[in-house]
Motif scaffolding. Structure first.
Motif, mmCIF file in Angstrom:
data_model
loop_
_atom_site.group_PDB
_atom_site.id
_atom_site.type_symbol
_atom_site.label_atom_id
_atom_site.label_comp_id
_atom_site.label_asym_id
_atom_site.label_seq_id
_atom_site.Cartn_x
_atom_site.Cartn_y
_atom_site.Cartn_z
ATOM 1 N N ILE A 77 0.836 -1.206 0.000
ATOM 2 C CA ILE A 77 0.000 0.000 0.000
ATOM 3 C C ILE A 77 0.868 1.251 0.000
ATOM 4 C CG2 ILE A 77 -1.744 1.305 1.264
ATOM 5 C CD1 ILE A 77 -2.794 -1.249 0.008
ATOM 6 N N PHE A 78 1.908 1.224 0.816
ATOM 7 C CA PHE A 78 2.789 2.388 0.916
ATOM 8 C C PHE A 78 3.464 2.691 -0.419
ATOM 9 C CE2 PHE A 78 7.036 4.171 1.623
ATOM 10 C CZ PHE A 78 6.694 5.335 2.283
ATOM 11 N N ASN A 79 3.877 1.648 -1.144
ATOM 12 C CA ASN A 79 4.530 1.859 -2.438
ATOM 13 C C ASN A 79 3.577 2.488 -3.453
ATOM 14 O OD1 ASN A 79 7.046 0.914 -1.709
ATOM 15 N ND2 ASN A 79 6.608 -1.199 -2.286
ATOM 16 N N TRP A 80 2.298 2.159 -3.391
ATOM 17 C CA TRP A 80 1.319 2.795 -4.260
ATOM 18 C C TRP A 80 1.165 4.271 -3.913
ATOM 19 C CZ3 TRP A 80 -0.510 1.710 -8.800
ATOM 20 C CH2 TRP A 80 -0.601 0.394 -9.223
ATOM 21 N N VAL A 81 1.157 4.567 -2.622
ATOM 22 C CA VAL A 81 1.074 5.973 -2.184
ATOM 23 C C VAL A 81 2.301 6.745 -2.671
ATOM 24 C CG1 VAL A 81 1.023 7.508 -0.176
ATOM 25 C CG2 VAL A 81 -0.342 5.405 -0.167
ATOM 26 N N LEU A 82 3.473 6.124 -2.539
ATOM 27 C CA LEU A 82 4.717 6.749 -2.994
ATOM 28 C C LEU A 82 4.673 7.003 -4.499
ATOM 29 C CD1 LEU A 82 7.574 7.666 -2.161
ATOM 30 C CD2 LEU A 82 8.361 5.330 -2.573
ATOM 31 N N TYR A 83 4.106 6.062 -5.233
ATOM 32 C CA TYR A 83 3.962 6.189 -6.694
ATOM 33 C C TYR A 83 3.066 7.380 -7.051
ATOM 34 C CZ TYR A 83 1.826 4.980 -11.237
ATOM 35 O OH TYR A 83 1.330 5.006 -12.511
ATOM 36 N N ILE A 84 1.940 7.523 -6.343
ATOM 37 C CA ILE A 84 1.018 8.634 -6.594
ATOM 38 C C ILE A 84 1.691 9.972 -6.274
ATOM 39 C CG2 ILE A 84 -1.157 9.716 -5.899
ATOM 40 C CD1 ILE A 84 -1.527 7.236 -7.611
ATOM 41 N N VAL A 85 2.397 10.022 -5.150
ATOM 42 C CA VAL A 85 3.092 11.260 -4.761
ATOM 43 C C VAL A 85 4.138 11.629 -5.813
ATOM 44 C CG1 VAL A 85 4.604 12.341 -3.034
ATOM 45 C CG2 VAL A 85 2.688 10.923 -2.297
ATOM 46 N N MET A 86 4.834 10.622 -6.344
ATOM 47 C CA MET A 86 5.813 10.857 -7.403
ATOM 48 C C MET A 86 5.134 11.482 -8.627
ATOM 49 S SD MET A 86 8.957 10.576 -8.507
ATOM 50 C CE MET A 86 9.916 10.377 -10.027
ATOM 51 N N ILE A 176 -1.195 3.929 -17.521
ATOM 52 C CA ILE A 176 -1.835 4.219 -16.233
ATOM 53 C C ILE A 176 -1.306 5.522 -15.661
ATOM 54 C CG2 ILE A 176 -2.047 3.450 -13.834
ATOM 55 C CD1 ILE A 176 -2.040 0.577 -14.863
ATOM 56 N N SER A 177 0.004 5.710 -15.752
ATOM 57 C CA SER A 177 0.640 6.932 -15.231
ATOM 58 C C SER A 177 0.141 8.162 -15.979
ATOM 59 C CB SER A 177 2.162 6.819 -15.353
ATOM 60 O OG SER A 177 2.656 5.731 -14.607
ATOM 61 N N ALA A 178 -0.035 8.029 -17.305
ATOM 62 C CA ALA A 178 -0.510 9.148 -18.116
ATOM 63 C C ALA A 178 -1.940 9.526 -17.726
ATOM 64 C CB ALA A 178 -0.441 8.792 -19.596
ATOM 65 N N VAL A 179 -2.805 8.509 -17.557
ATOM 66 C CA VAL A 179 -4.202 8.759 -17.178
ATOM 67 C C VAL A 179 -4.272 9.432 -15.806
ATOM 68 C CG1 VAL A 179 -6.393 7.672 -16.561
ATOM 69 C CG2 VAL A 179 -5.144 6.898 -18.584
ATOM 70 N N LEU A 180 -3.527 8.897 -14.833
ATOM 71 C CA LEU A 180 -3.504 9.482 -13.488
ATOM 72 C C LEU A 180 -2.938 10.893 -13.510
ATOM 73 C CD1 LEU A 180 -2.309 6.414 -11.360
ATOM 74 C CD2 LEU A 180 -4.598 7.391 -11.462
ATOM 75 N N SER A 181 -1.929 11.115 -14.356
ATOM 76 C CA SER A 181 -1.307 12.442 -14.450
ATOM 77 C C SER A 181 -2.292 13.480 -14.982
ATOM 78 C CB SER A 181 -0.071 12.382 -15.357
ATOM 79 O OG SER A 181 0.924 11.558 -14.783
ATOM 80 N N PHE A 182 -3.084 13.094 -15.980
ATOM 81 C CA PHE A 182 -4.105 14.000 -16.497
ATOM 82 C C PHE A 182 -5.151 14.295 -15.424
ATOM 83 C CE2 PHE A 182 -2.713 12.920 -20.883
ATOM 84 C CZ PHE A 182 -2.638 14.219 -21.381
#
Length: 248
Positions: A77-86, A176-182
């Motif tokens: 879970i923490f790694n997903w949070v770190l990914y979002i913060v990044m 996924i990163s592109a969609v979340l970034s938008f």
């Protein structure tokens, strides 16, 4: 996987993560490089960031499957949070770009909201990075001790095979990163962002802030990164030791 192959993969990960960490520290202290280099390094940083995820793809898949078994670990879970913060740090950094993107003809309107989000998320990321390092400290120390930086450098070559093996996963990850970034970028059009921008403009004064002494411009950011990185790391290691002691 045999111990020999595991050792080779660990050395590949070791070189990649070491490069990732050094580049990350340079990016987190823009005063040491200047804004232009800071921004270009930030874009370059995305390469080892995605490679880091791909090299650890089997771990991600294995623990993602456990979601259905309700056997989720804190680390996952923490790694997903770190990914979002990044992603938040990256997106906010893009929309307040002062040098890199304008140099190629791309201009965004720099607003107080995105400046605040970038500074806050960057500080949060440093603290989370310290926790991440603490969680994997044993592996880091063991791998670094076994690395021979000249004779073992050829272990970086398997990265090409790893990318080929997980090319579909890499495309999925980038998508996924592109969609979340938008999605993150659209936050800048919300009433919350507009209110922050309006309040910041109203609170601006004609008096310019007194700049600190020249040497402090370089020292203070380094101190900030060191404190935000080390304190969470030390506290996490202490908690892990206490938890291990109680288990035994």
């Amino acid at each position: 996987m045999s111990k020999q192959n595991t050792g080779k993969v660990n050395k590949t990960r070791g070189f990649l993560d070491l490069f990732f960490f050094v580049l990350m520290i340079l990016v987190l202290i823009p005063q040491s490089t200047g804004i232009a280099i800071h921004e270009w390094f930030s874009f370059i940083l995305l390469l080892p960031f995605f490679l880091h995820l791909i090299v650890n793809w089997n771990w991600i898949v294995t623990h993602s499957k456990k979601l259905f078994e309700r056997k989720i670990k804190f680390d996952y879970i923490f790694n997903w949070v770190l990914y979002i913060v990044m992603l938040v740090v990256t997106v906010s950094g893009i929309v307040i770009s002062e040098a890199a993107l304008p140099s190629i003809g791309i201009h965004f309107k720099i607003t107080p909201f995105w400046t605040m989000i970038h500074n806050a998320s960057a500080s949060l990321f440093i603290g989370f990075l310290g926790i991440h390092l603490a969680l994997h400290w044993k592996w880091i120390v063991t791998t670094i001790k076994k690395l021979h930086f000249i004779s073992d450098f050829h272990h970086i070559k398997p990265l090409i095979n790893i990318i080929k093996k997980h090319k579909t996963a890499l495309l999925v990850l980038i998508s996924i990163s592109a969609v979340l970034s938008f999605g993150i970028w659209f936050i800048g059009f919300t009433d919350w962002a507009e209110n922050i921008n309006s309040n910041s403009i109203q609170n601006q004064t004609a008096d310019s802030e007194q700049l600190p002494k020249q040497w402090l411009i370089y020292v203070l950011p380094l101190v900030k990164v060191s404190v935000l990185l080390c304190i969470p790391a030390v506290l996490t290691r202490r908690i892990i030791k206490i938890k291990t002691k109680f288990k035994n």
